[in-house]
Scaffold this motif. Sequence first.
Motif, short mmCIF file in Angstrom:
data_model
loop_
_atom_site.label_atom_id
_atom_site.label_comp_id
_atom_site.label_asym_id
_atom_site.label_seq_id
_atom_site.Cartn_x
_atom_site.Cartn_y
_atom_site.Cartn_z
N PRO A 362 49.85 38.05 61.99
CA PRO A 362 51.19 38.60 62.26
C PRO A 362 51.11 39.66 63.34
N ARG A 363 52.15 39.77 64.14
CA ARG A 363 52.16 40.74 65.23
C ARG A 363 52.22 42.16 64.68
N ALA A 364 51.47 43.04 65.35
CA ALA A 364 51.51 44.46 65.00
C ALA A 364 52.80 45.07 65.53
N VAL A 365 53.19 46.16 64.90
CA VAL A 365 54.40 46.88 65.33
C VAL A 365 54.04 48.35 65.57
N PRO A 366 54.74 49.01 66.52
CA PRO A 366 54.40 50.40 66.88
C PRO A 366 55.07 51.42 65.98
N ASP A 367 54.59 51.51 64.73
CA ASP A 367 55.21 52.50 63.84
C ASP A 367 54.14 53.47 63.34
N GLY A 368 54.56 54.51 62.68
CA GLY A 368 53.64 55.51 62.15
C GLY A 368 53.47 56.68 63.11
N GLU A 369 52.84 57.75 62.59
CA GLU A 369 52.62 58.95 63.39
C GLU A 369 51.68 58.67 64.55
N ARG A 370 50.64 57.87 64.30
CA ARG A 370 49.74 57.43 65.35
C ARG A 370 49.74 55.91 65.37
N MET A 371 49.43 55.37 66.54
CA MET A 371 49.46 53.91 66.65
C MET A 371 48.31 53.30 65.86
N SER A 372 48.50 52.07 65.44
CA SER A 372 47.46 51.36 64.71
C SER A 372 46.46 50.76 65.69
N VAL A 373 45.26 50.50 65.19
CA VAL A 373 44.26 49.79 65.99
C VAL A 373 44.79 48.41 66.36
N ALA A 374 45.51 47.78 65.46
CA ALA A 374 46.07 46.46 65.75
C ALA A 374 47.01 46.50 66.96
N GLU A 393 31.84 48.01 71.01
CA GLU A 393 31.03 48.70 70.00
C GLU A 393 31.94 49.65 69.22
N SER A 394 32.76 49.04 68.41
CA SER A 394 33.67 49.80 67.55
C SER A 394 33.69 49.10 66.20
N PRO A 395 32.64 49.32 65.40
CA PRO A 395 32.47 48.51 64.17
C PRO A 395 33.67 48.47 63.25
N SER A 396 34.34 49.60 63.07
CA SER A 396 35.47 49.60 62.15
C SER A 396 36.66 48.82 62.71
N ALA A 397 36.73 48.69 64.05
CA ALA A 397 37.84 47.96 64.67
C ALA A 397 37.56 46.47 64.81
N ARG A 398 36.32 46.06 64.55
CA ARG A 398 35.98 44.67 64.82
C ARG A 398 36.79 43.68 63.99
N PRO A 399 37.00 43.89 62.70
CA PRO A 399 37.85 42.93 61.97
C PRO A 399 39.27 42.83 62.55
N VAL A 400 39.80 43.95 63.03
CA VAL A 400 41.12 43.93 63.65
C VAL A 400 41.06 43.20 64.99
N MET A 401 39.99 43.41 65.74
CA MET A 401 39.80 42.70 67.00
C MET A 401 39.79 41.19 66.78
N HIS A 402 39.15 40.75 65.71
CA HIS A 402 39.10 39.32 65.42
C HIS A 402 40.49 38.71 65.27
N ARG A 403 41.46 39.51 64.83
CA ARG A 403 42.82 39.00 64.64
C ARG A 403 43.71 39.19 65.86
N HIS A 404 43.46 40.25 66.64
CA HIS A 404 44.43 40.63 67.66
C HIS A 404 43.90 40.62 69.09
N LEU A 405 42.60 40.41 69.29
CA LEU A 405 42.03 40.37 70.64
C LEU A 405 41.12 39.16 70.74
#
Length: 545
Positions: A362-374, A393-405
């Motif tokens: 699903p597409r990410a949306v720009p909400d919250g106080e800070r933007m999401s990694v997604a 080299e951003s291990p915590s972002a890698r699962p998100v990268m797999h979905r959105h990049l």
Amino acid sequence: MLHTDHSPSVAAPDSGVPAATTVRSAVLDLLRAFGMTTIFGNPGSTELPLFLDFPADFRYVLGLQESVVVGMADGHAQATRNAAFVNLHSAAGVGHAMGNIFTAFKNRTPMVITAGQQARSILPYDPFLFSGQATELPKPYVKWSIEPARAEDVPLAIARAYYVAMQQPQGPVLVSIPADDWARPCEPVAPRAVSTRSRPEPALLGAIGDALDAAARPAFVVGAAVDRDGAWDAVRALAERHRARVYVAPMSGRSGFAEDHPLFAGFLPAMREKIVALLGGHDLVFALGAPAFTYHVEGFGPHLPAGAALVQLTDDPQTAAWAPVGTSAVGSIRLGVEDLLARAMPATVLARTPPPVREAAPRAVPDGERMSVAWLLQTLAELRTPDSVIVEESPSARPVMHRHLPILQSETFYTMCSGGLGHGLPAAVGVALARPDRKVIALIGDGSAMYSVQALWSAAQLRLPITFVIVKNRRYAALQEFAPTFGFAPGAPLEGCDLPDIDFCALARGQGCDAVRVDDAHALAQVLRDALAAPRPVLVEVEVA
């Protein structure tokens, strides 16, 4: 048969006796013949004799710390498909570099590392800045290491080191060279044609082909060796022939399959039970250029789902040896897959129904106080060109990268197979140096960046148009997310994992890079657009939730 593809640059005289030269000249001639005229280093006193009358056709790339030197060389070697030449300083320099030597070994990156040694005449006296056991220090994370018995043996050692580094499975090697060896007379060494690949055993490959033909629901698990060996297109063709779902192996340092392809099924985690669950329903699992399987935590139960068999094609005999089940063929991934494609295709294979297409994230949306990694990675995916290179080299972002990049083309993604931090920033510099025709984007976590932040200086000095994107979550997020595996309650405090008060823009500007900070999701696209278009290195510090 593949070989070094270089012609000898030194000819024997008419007398049949090789003309005398110096160790320095003989080594430089070999490096020219091997296409290694870029030297990555951080010089010390014992290395200076190599650089006397430094030749104009060579390029010296300075790293401000030895781990940066090896990281840059790793990226350069992977992008050029040729061994990189590295010059380190005796024991201290090799010690500083060991983290990225370990990563190069796990990445299977060909690399000839030379380490300075004190002069032979004073070695009996344990001199200042010598290496007491120079050949043992980098083990077990080099394929071969040597300190030649005689000065005149140094060129032969360099030649052998190159051939060993380039033979599959590729990897780093080390040659320790006393400082007084470089000026000694020796005989020149002519480069030779040496095979670097081998074809898998036909009988075992035939058994794998028979298993693929007989399977009703095959799955491919592709690893980094697919891209390393230039097998991307061949693997796609084989997957399409067999209507096989394609997964990426756990902890894979390169991408082996287009993530927008209808057969792409996603990424396997480094956990036995989860791998078995995701592969459920398949009757054959074909591991291509990947271990079967890489685990990160202790697991229990079977290694495969019930009713499934395993076959494997790997370039590494050790990987084949420790595989717990299945049939393993050892040899070049590309040559092996080409042989499988050359087999006659049974009509039953043509009749298979293609598996269902993986659902899009699903597409990410720009909400919250800070933007999401997604949101960050989705925006980057929409702005970058498909042939741009991601060094991550951003291990915590890698699962998100797999979905959105998604990675869409061969040789456009690099990360570390080791799990060791400090590789990504300098590797991006090495890739950009090797591929000036491609836009290089370094996607680096804030914790990871601090392991080798000096690489920004090298990027600035070389005027490389890299876009460095710092994913700033102000913590070692991967550790915090992994803690429940070891019994921590979700969200429980974890010592030593917070990273407040690091100003990456100041760090970048202090080393000669332009920099900009962004914390507004709606401003992100324009900031990234400007950074990607810049003709010089730019660091973008992105505040994320």
